[in-house]
Structure formats: C-alpha cells, structure tokens
Design a protein around this motif. Structure first.
Motif, PDB file in Angstrom:
ATOM      1  N   ASN A  32     163.892   9.266 -10.814  1.00 40.62           N
ATOM      2  CA  ASN A  32     164.895   8.447 -11.524  1.00 40.62           C
ATOM      3  C   ASN A  32     166.181   9.217 -11.799  1.00 40.62           C
ATOM      4  O   ASN A  32     166.779   9.079 -12.858  1.00 40.62           O
ATOM      5  N   GLY A  33     166.592  10.052 -10.869  1.00 38.53           N
ATOM      6  CA  GLY A  33     167.824  10.817 -11.014  1.00 38.53           C
ATOM      7  C   GLY A  33     167.690  12.074 -11.854  1.00 38.53           C
ATOM      8  O   GLY A  33     168.651  12.803 -12.044  1.00 38.53           O
ATOM      9  N   ILE A  34     166.508  12.339 -12.378  1.00 42.41           N
ATOM     10  CA  ILE A  34     166.263  13.531 -13.190  1.00 42.41           C
ATOM     11  C   ILE A  34     165.715  14.623 -12.281  1.00 42.41           C
ATOM     12  O   ILE A  34     164.738  14.415 -11.570  1.00 42.41           O
ATOM     13  N   GLN A  53     167.294  18.005 -15.717  1.00 39.73           N
ATOM     14  CA  GLN A  53     168.743  17.822 -15.646  1.00 39.73           C
ATOM     15  C   GLN A  53     169.080  16.405 -15.229  1.00 39.73           C
ATOM     16  O   GLN A  53     168.488  15.868 -14.290  1.00 39.73           O
ATOM     17  N   TYR A  54     170.051  15.836 -15.945  1.00 42.61           N
ATOM     18  CA  TYR A  54     170.499  14.485 -15.633  1.00 42.61           C
ATOM     19  C   TYR A  54     171.976  14.374 -16.001  1.00 42.61           C
ATOM     20  O   TYR A  54     172.346  14.629 -17.149  1.00 42.61           O
ATOM     21  N   GLN A  55     172.803  14.020 -15.038  1.00 46.80           N
ATOM     22  CA  GLN A  55     174.249  13.841 -15.229  1.00 46.80           C
ATOM     23  C   GLN A  55     174.890  15.005 -15.986  1.00 46.80           C
ATOM     24  O   GLN A  55     175.490  14.841 -17.031  1.00 46.80           O
ATOM     25  N   GLN A  56     174.767  16.182 -15.482  1.00 44.27           N
ATOM     26  CA  GLN A  56     175.336  17.415 -16.033  1.00 44.27           C
ATOM     27  C   GLN A  56     174.874  17.751 -17.452  1.00 44.27           C
ATOM     28  O   GLN A  56     175.511  18.526 -18.159  1.00 44.27           O
ATOM     29  N   LYS A  57     173.777  17.150 -17.884  1.00 43.11           N
ATOM     30  CA  LYS A  57     173.171  17.501 -19.164  1.00 43.11           C
ATOM     31  C   LYS A  57     171.760  17.971 -18.881  1.00 43.11           C
ATOM     32  O   LYS A  57     171.196  17.680 -17.839  1.00 43.11           O
ATOM     33  N   GLU A  58     171.196  18.690 -19.855  1.00 43.58           N
ATOM     34  CA  GLU A  58     169.896  19.288 -19.625  1.00 43.58           C
ATOM     35  C   GLU A  58     169.060  19.291 -20.900  1.00 43.58           C
ATOM     36  O   GLU A  58     169.580  19.432 -22.001  1.00 43.58           O
ATOM     37  N   VAL A  59     167.774  19.144 -20.711  1.00 43.75           N
ATOM     38  CA  VAL A  59     166.810  19.294 -21.787  1.00 43.75           C
ATOM     39  C   VAL A  59     165.713  20.232 -21.287  1.00 43.75           C
ATOM     40  O   VAL A  59     165.401  20.242 -20.099  1.00 43.75           O
ATOM     41  N   ASN A  74     170.241  11.531 -22.153  1.00 43.96           N
ATOM     42  CA  ASN A  74     170.071  10.129 -22.499  1.00 43.96           C
ATOM     43  C   ASN A  74     168.640   9.898 -22.986  1.00 43.96           C
ATOM     44  O   ASN A  74     167.686  10.358 -22.360  1.00 43.96           O
ATOM     45  N   SER A  75     168.473   9.188 -24.115  1.00 42.03           N
ATOM     46  CA  SER A  75     167.141   9.050 -24.720  1.00 42.03           C
ATOM     47  C   SER A  75     166.126   8.387 -23.787  1.00 42.03           C
ATOM     48  O   SER A  75     164.954   8.768 -23.772  1.00 42.03           O
ATOM     49  N   LYS A  76     166.560   7.412 -22.997  1.00 44.03           N
ATOM     50  CA  LYS A  76     165.645   6.767 -22.042  1.00 44.03           C
ATOM     51  C   LYS A  76     165.188   7.775 -20.991  1.00 44.03           C
ATOM     52  O   LYS A  76     164.009   7.857 -20.646  1.00 44.03           O
ATOM     53  N   LYS A  77     166.127   8.581 -20.489  1.00 45.02           N
ATOM     54  CA  LYS A  77     165.795   9.590 -19.475  1.00 45.02           C
ATOM     55  C   LYS A  77     164.956  10.713 -20.080  1.00 45.02           C
ATOM     56  O   LYS A  77     164.081  11.265 -19.426  1.00 45.02           O
ATOM     57  N   MET A  78     165.213  11.042 -21.352  1.00 46.89           N
ATOM     58  CA  MET A  78     164.421  12.086 -22.003  1.00 46.89           C
ATOM     59  C   MET A  78     162.963  11.641 -22.107  1.00 46.89           C
ATOM     60  O   MET A  78     162.044  12.435 -21.865  1.00 46.89           O
ATOM     61  N   LEU A  80     161.446   9.510 -20.115  1.00 46.20           N
ATOM     62  CA  LEU A  80     160.895   9.565 -18.754  1.00 46.20           C
ATOM     63  C   LEU A  80     160.572  10.999 -18.345  1.00 46.20           C
ATOM     64  O   LEU A  80     159.534  11.257 -17.728  1.00 46.20           O
ATOM     65  N   ALA A  81     161.458  11.935 -18.695  1.00 46.44           N
ATOM     66  CA  ALA A  81     161.235  13.341 -18.354  1.00 46.44           C
ATOM     67  C   ALA A  81     159.987  13.877 -19.055  1.00 46.44           C
ATOM     68  O   ALA A  81     159.154  14.550 -18.440  1.00 46.44           O
ATOM     69  N   SER A  82     159.847  13.568 -20.332  1.00 52.24           N
ATOM     70  CA  SER A  82     158.692  14.017 -21.086  1.00 52.24           C
ATOM     71  C   SER A  82     157.399  13.442 -20.507  1.00 52.24           C
ATOM     72  O   SER A  82     156.408  14.154 -20.344  1.00 52.24           O
ATOM     73  N   GLU A  83     157.417  12.172 -20.168  1.00 53.14           N
ATOM     74  CA  GLU A  83     156.250  11.532 -19.559  1.00 53.14           C
ATOM     75  C   GLU A  83     155.926  12.155 -18.205  1.00 53.14           C
ATOM     76  O   GLU A  83     154.760  12.328 -17.855  1.00 53.14           O
ATOM     77  N   TRP A  84     156.964  12.509 -17.429  1.00 50.66           N
ATOM     78  CA  TRP A  84     156.765  13.122 -16.116  1.00 50.66           C
ATOM     79  C   TRP A  84     156.051  14.465 -16.266  1.00 50.66           C
ATOM     80  O   TRP A  84     155.146  14.790 -15.497  1.00 50.66           O
ATOM     81  N   VAL A  85     156.460  15.239 -17.270  1.00 48.67           N
ATOM     82  CA  VAL A  85     155.829  16.541 -17.506  1.00 48.67           C
ATOM     83  C   VAL A  85     154.349  16.362 -17.834  1.00 48.67           C
ATOM     84  O   VAL A  85     153.492  17.044 -17.273  1.00 48.67           O
ATOM     85  N   VAL A  86     154.039  15.431 -18.729  1.00 49.31           N
ATOM     86  CA  VAL A  86     152.637  15.196 -19.118  1.00 49.31           C
ATOM     87  C   VAL A  86     151.821  14.702 -17.922  1.00 49.31           C
ATOM     88  O   VAL A  86     150.714  15.170 -17.676  1.00 49.31           O
ATOM     89  N   THR A  87     152.385  13.777 -17.159  1.00 52.15           N
ATOM     90  CA  THR A  87     151.689  13.207 -15.998  1.00 52.15           C
ATOM     91  C   THR A  87     151.428  14.261 -14.926  1.00 52.15           C
ATOM     92  O   THR A  87     150.393  14.230 -14.264  1.00 52.15           O
ATOM     93  N   ASN A  88     152.349  15.201 -14.765  1.00 50.63           N
ATOM     94  CA  ASN A  88     152.252  16.221 -13.713  1.00 50.63           C
ATOM     95  C   ASN A  88     151.802  17.574 -14.253  1.00 50.63           C
ATOM     96  O   ASN A  88     152.096  18.620 -13.659  1.00 50.63           O
ATOM     97  N   GLU A  89     151.069  17.559 -15.340  1.00 51.02           N
ATOM     98  CA  GLU A  89     150.638  18.782 -16.020  1.00 51.02           C
ATOM     99  C   GLU A  89     149.967  19.789 -15.094  1.00 51.02           C
ATOM    100  O   GLU A  89     150.342  20.965 -15.053  1.00 51.02           O
ATOM    101  N   ALA A  90     148.979  19.381 -14.336  1.00 53.12           N
ATOM    102  CA  ALA A  90     148.235  20.307 -13.471  1.00 53.12           C
ATOM    103  C   ALA A  90     149.153  20.936 -12.422  1.00 53.12           C
ATOM    104  O   ALA A  90     149.112  22.148 -12.189  1.00 53.12           O
ATOM    105  N   PHE A  91     149.990  20.111 -11.796  1.00 49.26           N
ATOM    106  CA  PHE A  91     150.931  20.610 -10.794  1.00 49.26           C
ATOM    107  C   PHE A  91     151.896  21.616 -11.418  1.00 49.26           C
ATOM    108  O   PHE A  91     152.169  22.675 -10.848  1.00 49.26           O
ATOM    109  N   LEU A  92     152.429  21.302 -12.602  1.00 48.01           N
ATOM    110  CA  LEU A  92     153.403  22.186 -13.253  1.00 48.01           C
ATOM    111  C   LEU A  92     152.772  23.505 -13.685  1.00 48.01           C
ATOM    112  O   LEU A  92     153.402  24.556 -13.582  1.00 48.01           O
TER     113      LEU A  92
END
Length: 107
Positions: A32-34, A53-59, A74-78, A80-92
């Motif tokens: 999703n652009g992140i 990283q999303y649109q020159q900002k970073e968390v 952006n709170s919506k992207k944040m 999504l990013a947090s959910e992506w980390v949890v979902t991909n825990e083993a890979f990360l």
C-alpha cells in the motif's frame, strides 16, 4: 544475505565500511505504498525494529509487536504498517537475524 569481499588493496579498504553499512540495511517489503526497511545497527536503538516509510515520512516499529518506537506517518498507513509487522513476524525475525550478522535476537 550479501557477503562483501574484504578488500586487500589499501585504496579500496576505505570502501569496506561503506559496503558493510549498506549490507546491514535491507528492504524487506512494500505494501500500500509503505516501504519496509530493516537497519540493524543504528545509534539510539539497536533492538529489533523496522522502518516504515510513506511519502517522505517514517515511523519505526518494534519487531514483533508492531508498537511505534518513534516517528509519525498518516494514521491509516501507520495502522497498516503495524499490522504488516505483526502479520509478517516470523519473516521479519528471520531477516533481522540474517542482517544482524550472527547476533541472534530471535531463536
């Protein structure tokens, strides 16, 4: 994982630290652009984390919880990013261990 050759020529040794730095950073995903990037050796925080990283900002998010360490996007992207980390825990966890050059945080 990239393994850089150790340069023998004196004029090339200065490049070794640059290649080592690059090899410790790894882009591990995009959704999703992140863009998700792992940096294993940084000043201030060396515990397992990922940069989103999303649109020159970073968390910066903890691995595996997805909890925000620092930064703001952006709170919506944040969310999504947090959910992506949890979902991909083993890979990360695997990628962190690979990029940390033998310093295993996750067993």
């Amino acid at each position: 994982m990239t393994v850089w050759l150790h340069f023998q020529a004196p004029e090339m040794r200065e490049w070794q630290c640059i290649f080592d730095y690059i090899s410790k950073r790894g882009r591990v995903g995009e959704e999703n652009g992140i863009k998700f990037i792992i940096h294993t050796s940084e000043n201030g925080h060396n515990k397992p984390h990922i940069h989103a990283q999303y649109q020159q900002k970073e968390v910066v998010l903890e691995i595996p919880s997805g909890k925000v360490i620092t930064g703001n996007i952006n709170s919506k992207k944040m969310k999504l990013a947090s959910e992506w980390v949890v979902t991909n825990e083993a890979f990360l966890k695997q990628k962190w261990n690979e990029l940390a050059h033998g310093v295993y945080y996750f067993c």
